[in-house]
Design a protein around this motif. Structure first.
Motif, PDB file in Angstrom:
ATOM      1  N   ARG A 162      55.577  54.738  70.109  1.00  0.00           N
ATOM      2  CA  ARG A 162      54.167  54.985  70.396  1.00  0.00           C
ATOM      3  C   ARG A 162      53.464  55.576  69.177  1.00  0.00           C
ATOM      4  O   ARG A 162      54.108  56.172  68.298  1.00  0.00           O
ATOM      5  N   ASP A 163      52.174  55.372  69.141  1.00  0.00           N
ATOM      6  CA  ASP A 163      51.336  56.041  68.157  1.00  0.00           C
ATOM      7  C   ASP A 163      49.985  56.327  68.792  1.00  0.00           C
ATOM      8  O   ASP A 163      49.773  56.073  69.985  1.00  0.00           O
ATOM      9  N   ILE A 164      49.078  56.890  68.017  1.00  0.00           N
ATOM     10  CA  ILE A 164      47.767  57.302  68.521  1.00  0.00           C
ATOM     11  C   ILE A 164      46.690  56.481  67.831  1.00  0.00           C
ATOM     12  O   ILE A 164      46.735  56.280  66.614  1.00  0.00           O
ATOM     13  N   ARG A 165      45.755  56.011  68.601  1.00  0.00           N
ATOM     14  CA  ARG A 165      44.538  55.395  68.050  1.00  0.00           C
ATOM     15  C   ARG A 165      43.384  56.361  68.324  1.00  0.00           C
ATOM     16  O   ARG A 165      43.071  56.644  69.491  1.00  0.00           O
ATOM     17  N   ALA A 175      40.231  58.703  72.031  1.00  0.00           N
ATOM     18  CA  ALA A 175      41.576  58.697  71.458  1.00  0.00           C
ATOM     19  C   ALA A 175      42.572  58.460  72.579  1.00  0.00           C
ATOM     20  O   ALA A 175      42.395  58.958  73.704  1.00  0.00           O
ATOM     21  N   TYR A 176      43.597  57.711  72.275  1.00  0.00           N
ATOM     22  CA  TYR A 176      44.585  57.370  73.297  1.00  0.00           C
ATOM     23  C   TYR A 176      45.905  56.996  72.626  1.00  0.00           C
ATOM     24  O   TYR A 176      45.972  56.774  71.409  1.00  0.00           O
ATOM     25  N   TRP A 177      46.947  56.958  73.419  1.00  0.00           N
ATOM     26  CA  TRP A 177      48.257  56.534  72.949  1.00  0.00           C
ATOM     27  C   TRP A 177      48.401  55.027  73.107  1.00  0.00           C
ATOM     28  O   TRP A 177      47.881  54.441  74.056  1.00  0.00           O
ATOM     29  N   ARG A 178      49.121  54.415  72.173  1.00  0.00           N
ATOM     30  CA  ARG A 178      49.512  53.014  72.306  1.00  0.00           C
ATOM     31  C   ARG A 178      51.032  52.973  72.375  1.00  0.00           C
ATOM     32  O   ARG A 178      51.712  53.482  71.472  1.00  0.00           O
ATOM     33  N   ILE A 179      51.554  52.405  73.434  1.00  0.00           N
ATOM     34  CA  ILE A 179      52.998  52.409  73.671  1.00  0.00           C
ATOM     35  C   ILE A 179      53.522  50.982  73.563  1.00  0.00           C
ATOM     36  O   ILE A 179      53.015  50.064  74.199  1.00  0.00           O
ATOM     37  N   VAL A 181      45.834  63.574  73.993  1.00  0.00           N
ATOM     38  CA  VAL A 181      46.192  63.448  72.576  1.00  0.00           C
ATOM     39  C   VAL A 181      46.118  64.828  71.931  1.00  0.00           C
ATOM     40  O   VAL A 181      45.117  65.541  72.107  1.00  0.00           O
ATOM     41  N   PRO A 182      47.147  65.254  71.220  1.00  0.00           N
ATOM     42  CA  PRO A 182      47.146  66.598  70.621  1.00  0.00           C
ATOM     43  C   PRO A 182      45.938  66.828  69.709  1.00  0.00           C
ATOM     44  O   PRO A 182      45.505  65.926  68.990  1.00  0.00           O
ATOM     45  N   GLN A 183      45.431  68.040  69.743  1.00  0.00           N
ATOM     46  CA  GLN A 183      44.263  68.383  68.935  1.00  0.00           C
ATOM     47  C   GLN A 183      44.529  68.187  67.450  1.00  0.00           C
ATOM     48  O   GLN A 183      43.623  67.802  66.693  1.00  0.00           O
ATOM     49  N   ALA A 184      45.765  68.415  67.012  1.00  0.00           N
ATOM     50  CA  ALA A 184      46.082  68.259  65.588  1.00  0.00           C
ATOM     51  C   ALA A 184      45.858  66.824  65.126  1.00  0.00           C
ATOM     52  O   ALA A 184      45.410  66.578  63.994  1.00  0.00           O
ATOM     53  N   ALA A 185      46.147  65.866  66.000  1.00  0.00           N
ATOM     54  CA  ALA A 185      45.920  64.464  65.651  1.00  0.00           C
ATOM     55  C   ALA A 185      44.425  64.161  65.596  1.00  0.00           C
ATOM     56  O   ALA A 185      43.960  63.425  64.710  1.00  0.00           O
ATOM     57  N   ASP A 206      44.992  54.975  63.028  1.00  0.00           N
ATOM     58  CA  ASP A 206      46.305  54.965  63.661  1.00  0.00           C
ATOM     59  C   ASP A 206      47.137  56.100  63.089  1.00  0.00           C
ATOM     60  O   ASP A 206      47.301  56.210  61.865  1.00  0.00           O
ATOM     61  N   ILE A 207      47.652  56.925  63.983  1.00  0.00           N
ATOM     62  CA  ILE A 207      48.329  58.168  63.608  1.00  0.00           C
ATOM     63  C   ILE A 207      49.645  58.267  64.360  1.00  0.00           C
ATOM     64  O   ILE A 207      49.722  57.924  65.545  1.00  0.00           O
TER      65      ILE A 207
END
Length: 248
Positions: free
Chosen positions: A144-147, A158-162, A183-187, A206-207
Motif C-alpha cells: 500500500r501507499d498514500i495518494r 488523501a487516501y490509501w491505495r492497496i 492517513v497519518p498527519q506526517a504524510a 504518492d507517498i
C-alpha cells in the motif's frame, strides 16, 4: 472544467489566431486562465498572466526525471532513485542497486503503465537493451501507499491505495483499491511541504512509509478521481468552491 459554473470554457486551439476576436479579448483580459495546456502555460507565464495549474506544475507533468531531481535538490525525502544515460552508465546499474528493483519509463507514463519489477539480470538486460535513458528506483516490498492531492495550497483529499493480490503496483488502474482509513498527519505534512517547495498547485503525490519515515515516490499532475468518488466528494463542486474562495 466545463462542469464548473464559475468558469467560462472556450477550448484550446493550437493556433492562437483560430480564436475569434471576442475569445482573444477574453483570454487577454482574464485575471486567470484555467488548464491552458503546457504550451500556453509557458506563453502566459512569459507574459506574466496567472494560470491554474501554475507553469511550475506544468513543467514537471509526467517527467519523473525532473521530479526526482527537484526532490533531491530541495532535500525532500525521496525513494532512492537514479537515472542512467547511454550504454556505459546502464552497465553500472548493479553498482548502485540490488535486485529486485523498479524500472520506470521516465517520461509520459501514468496509471501504472511503464512500471516494471526487475527480478534478475536477464530481465534487467532485456529492459535496458533498447533504451537510452533508464530510470531506476529501489524496490520496497509493500502492499500500500498514500495518494495525497494538493490543490491551491492545501491537501483536499488523501487516501490509501492497496495493491491487489500478486500485484506490486497500487494503482487503481492496475486493480488496486481505495481505502479511506485515516492517513497519518506526517504524510499530509510531507505532501503539503512538497507542493509548496516545488510550487505545484494541483498535484497528486504518492507517498510510502520506509524505515519509519514517510518518503516520496512520485508526483502525478494527471491524477485519477477514483479516491474522490470513493469518499463521496464532488470534484467539480470542490473546484467551484476553491475558485469562489480565491484559493485557485
Amino acid at each position: 472544467m466545463r462542469a464548473c459554473r464559475n468558469v467560462l470554457t472556450i477550448g484550446v486551439h493550437p493556433n492562437f489566431c483560430d480564436y475569434g476576436e471576442q475569445e482573444r479579448h477574453l483570454i487577454r483580459s482574464a485575471d486567470k486562465i484555467y488548464y491552458p495546456t503546457a504550451f500556453y502555460a509557458e506563453l502566459f507565464d512569459t507574459l506574466g498572466k496567472a494560470t491554474f495549474p501554475s507553469y511550475h506544475t506544468y513543467k514537471c507533468v509526467q517527467d519523473k526525471i525532473k521530479q526526482s531531481a527537484l526532490f533531491q535538490l530541495a532535500g525532500l525525502p525521496h525513494l532512492r532513485t537514479r537515472v542512467f544515460f547511454g550504454k556505459r552508465q546502464r552497465g553500472r546499474i548493479r553498482d548502485y542497486f540490488s535486485l529486485p528493483l523498479i524500472a520506470k519509463e521516465p517520461r509520459g507514463s501514468a496509471m501504472g503503465r511503464g512500471v516494471f519489477l526487475i527480478r534478475n539480470d536477464a530481465e534487467l538486460d532485456a529492459y535496458t537493451r533498447d533504451r537510452h535513458v533508464v530510470y531506476i528506483q529501489e524496490f520496497l516490498p509493500m502492499d500500500r501507499d498514500i495518494r495525497a492531492v494538493v490543490i491551491g495550497g492545501r491537501v483536499v483529499h488523501a487516501y490509501w491505495r492497496i495493491a491487489s493480490a500478486g500485484e506490486f503496483r497500487t494503482n487503481v488502474a492496475r486493480g488496486g483499491r481505495v481505502s479511506l482509513d485515516p492517513v497519518p498527519q506526517a504524510a499530509l505534512d510531507l505532501a503539503l511541504e512538497t507542493a509548496t517547495v516545488c510550487r505545484w498547485d494541483d498535484v497528486g503525490l504518492d507517498i510510502c512509509c520506509h524505515d519509519g519515515q514517510y518518503t516520496l515516490l512520485e508526483a502525478n499532475m494527471k491524477y485519477g478521481r477514483e479516491g474522490f468518488r470513493a469518499a463521496g466528494i464532488d470534484y467539480f463542486a470542490l473546484m467551484e468552491q476553491l475558485i469562489d474562495n480565491g484559493e485557485i
